[in-house]
Structures are given as structure tokens and as C-alpha cells.
Design an enzyme around this catalytic site. Sequence first.
Site, PDB file in Angstrom:
ATOM      1  N   CYS A  57      48.001  62.287  76.489  1.00 26.61           N
ATOM      2  CA  CYS A  57      46.574  62.442  76.826  1.00 26.61           C
ATOM      3  C   CYS A  57      45.836  63.338  75.837  1.00 26.61           C
ATOM      4  O   CYS A  57      44.611  63.352  75.817  1.00 26.61           O
ATOM      5  CB  CYS A  57      46.427  62.978  78.247  1.00 26.61           C
ATOM      6  N   HIS A 108      39.470  66.110  79.167  1.00 32.12           N
ATOM      7  CA  HIS A 108      40.291  64.934  79.496  1.00 32.12           C
ATOM      8  C   HIS A 108      40.119  64.638  80.983  1.00 32.12           C
ATOM      9  O   HIS A 108      40.177  65.539  81.814  1.00 32.12           O
ATOM     10  CB  HIS A 108      41.750  65.249  79.166  1.00 32.12           C
ATOM     11  N   ASN A 137      42.553  57.886  84.910  1.00 38.71           N
ATOM     12  CA  ASN A 137      43.069  58.543  83.709  1.00 38.71           C
ATOM     13  C   ASN A 137      43.455  57.462  82.687  1.00 38.71           C
ATOM     14  O   ASN A 137      44.435  56.748  82.884  1.00 38.71           O
ATOM     15  CB  ASN A 137      44.280  59.402  84.098  1.00 38.71           C
TER      16      ASN A 137
END
Length: 325
Positions: free
Chosen positions: A112, A252, A282
Site C-alpha cells: 500500500c 492511504h 482499499n
Amino acid sequence: MKSKIIGTGSYLPEQIRTNYDLEQMVDTTHDWIVARTGIEERRIAADDECTSSMATIAAQRALDMAGVAAEDVDLIVMGTITGDYPWPATACIVQANLGAKNAYAYDVSAACSGFLYGLSSANDFLMSGRGKRALVIGAETLSRSIDWTDRNTCVLFGDGAGAVLLEAQEGDSGILSCHLHSDGHYLELLYQPGFGAKNPASIEGFNQKLGFLKMQGNEVFKVAVRSLTEVSKEALAANNYTSADVAQFIPHQANLRILEATTKRLGLTKEQSFVNVNKYGNTSGATIPIAIDEAYHQGLLKEGDLILSAAFGGGFTWASTLIRW
Ligand code: COA
């Protein structure tokens, strides 16, 4: 001289998978998912889409916004953990799709944090004088690495791509600094056990579902909040700014509770913090460039604004950047 973002682009697949759809697939509820994650729906790539196809569209949109031809790009860096193939780099496929024949291209594997790792790498490239323009992409097809029978993970993730075009320019606006960290001791809290060199593809591995993402969610949660807060403070301190100077915090997008806890610890207001995890879940390396593109088109990023971004992901890896828009 600074690396300035002169174009942004994103692509989200059309297919929407809602929490109500997931209720039909695993033992979960819309209310549980919203209460624990803030996610309401996510996008799922169509059968004929993959990471390179989504990344190409996002990158072309960034080029179009800047009015720059693909041949005028010197570097393509792509953060992804769901490339089209184990190798070669998906960035090379995107390069071919775009016709960016004068660029060289590679992938960055930092889960990520992949986009911010890529941004840092591209910034170093431009500031060293080796080139004038770099495309930085984050793109993922996580729906193909998720066990859709595991309610602990399948509710969290989605597919998508985002890109920014950087250009080395004289002046005060652009990337002010990048900050990267990793700690490999946390490997098994968030990873895909197969099918690399350690656990190569096999029938046994397939039956043990080693090709799917594995995660210990609550352990990840704690380290994520701590690391995102620290690395964000590091970026502000390195440039002698405080939270009050930040126009937009673009973290994020993993989980609304992680975002809210981090925002609170940093002393930022809700208005300063960008959120779209409710719409897309996500998307790993893609969340930040998608969010930058959306924030820009919503008029939230104005000339001279200070933009703080931070990411956390598998490895563990974590990173931040401070940008003068
Ligand atoms: N629906 C309903 N119940 C679920 C569920 C779901 N989709 N997923 C898990 N549960 C259950 C668990 O089985 C557990 O049940 P039990 O108490 O009977 O064992 C219970 O909910 C609580 O589980 P727990 O893991 O403690 O919940 P949590 O509050 O930590 O929330 C996450 C789980 C995954 C949402 C949360 O830990 C999280 O978001 N972690 C970070 C994940 C992440 O962002 N990773 C990527 C970082 S880049």
C-alpha cells in the site's frame, strides 16, 4: 528546482460490489462493514481488465491533463503488488500501451506504500537531472488476490488505478520531501504466502489458498495508526510546518477508523482530511493517486496549497510526502 505534479488521472472499473452483495457471499452485514471500516462499496475489474489496462487509462488521463505526449516521458514507475504477471514489470506493459518509447519503466513492490515509494524514486530521478518528466502510477487488481470466502479480508479491498505526471520545474511548488521506512519483522501480519520462490505454485498450495492475501487485521490496525502518525509528523517537521499549515491530508485509504484515528492524532480537522474509502475500499498502491485526482477535480487542491500524504502497507512499509501544489 522541484518535481511538480502537472497532470493527474484515475480509472475505476464500472462494476460496483456493495456490502449487500457481500452479504450474499459471506457471513457479514452492511452495518458491520460500515461500522468497522467505513466502506460501503468497492469496484471490481471486469474479466477483460487487468492492472496494466487500468493503469494505462489512468496514465493517459494524466498525460492528457498536462498536454504532454507519451514520447516526452523519461521514466515510468509503478507501485503494484498485483501486476499482470510475476514478471516482467507491469510498468513495461503500460509503457508499450502508451507508446512512451523514450522512457524506461519498472515496478516498485511496497504494497500500500507503493505509490509513495514510486513518487520518491521518481523525485530522486528528476532532481538528479537524469530526466525531465516521470509518470508515477499506483494500480491494483486485488480482487484476484482475495479469498472471496474469507470475511476477514474480502470486505476490505477493491480494484483501481491512479497516476500523476511529474515535471522538473524551477520554482517553489512541487515535492518538498519524501520519507520512507520499512520493517520486515512484520512480514506475516500482511502478505501473500504463495506462489513465489518460497512457496512455488503447487496443487497443495492451491488447496491451502496460499495465493490469497493473508492478514491479522487488528495487529495491522495498531501499527498502521502509529506509523502513519509518526511519518506524517516527520514530513511536517522536516519542512518546519505544523498540521495547521496543511490544506489537505491525503492518506492511504485503508479503513475509515485508521484515517480518523490518524487525523485526530495529527490534530487535523475533518475538512483537512480527504476520504473516499467509502466508495472504493482499499485499492492498496492505487488509493493515493486516485484520491489526489479526485481531490484535484473537486477543487480541493489549489496553487500554493500544502498537501500532506502518508501510506502504510505490507512489508511493513510506510511513507509520507509533503507537496506544495
Ligand atoms: N463481518 C462480520 N464479522 C466479521 C467480519 C465481517 N466481515 N470480519 C471479521 N469479523 C468478526 C471476527 O471474526 C471477530 O469475531 P469473533 O470475535 O467471534 O472472533 C470479530 O468480527 C472481531 O474481529 P476483529 O478482527 O477484532 O475486528 P476489528 O474491529 O479489528 O475489525 C478489521 C477488523 C479487519 C476491519 C480491522 O482490524 C482492520 O481494518 N484492520 C486493518 C486492516 C487494513 O487496513 N489492512 C491493510 C493495511 S494497508
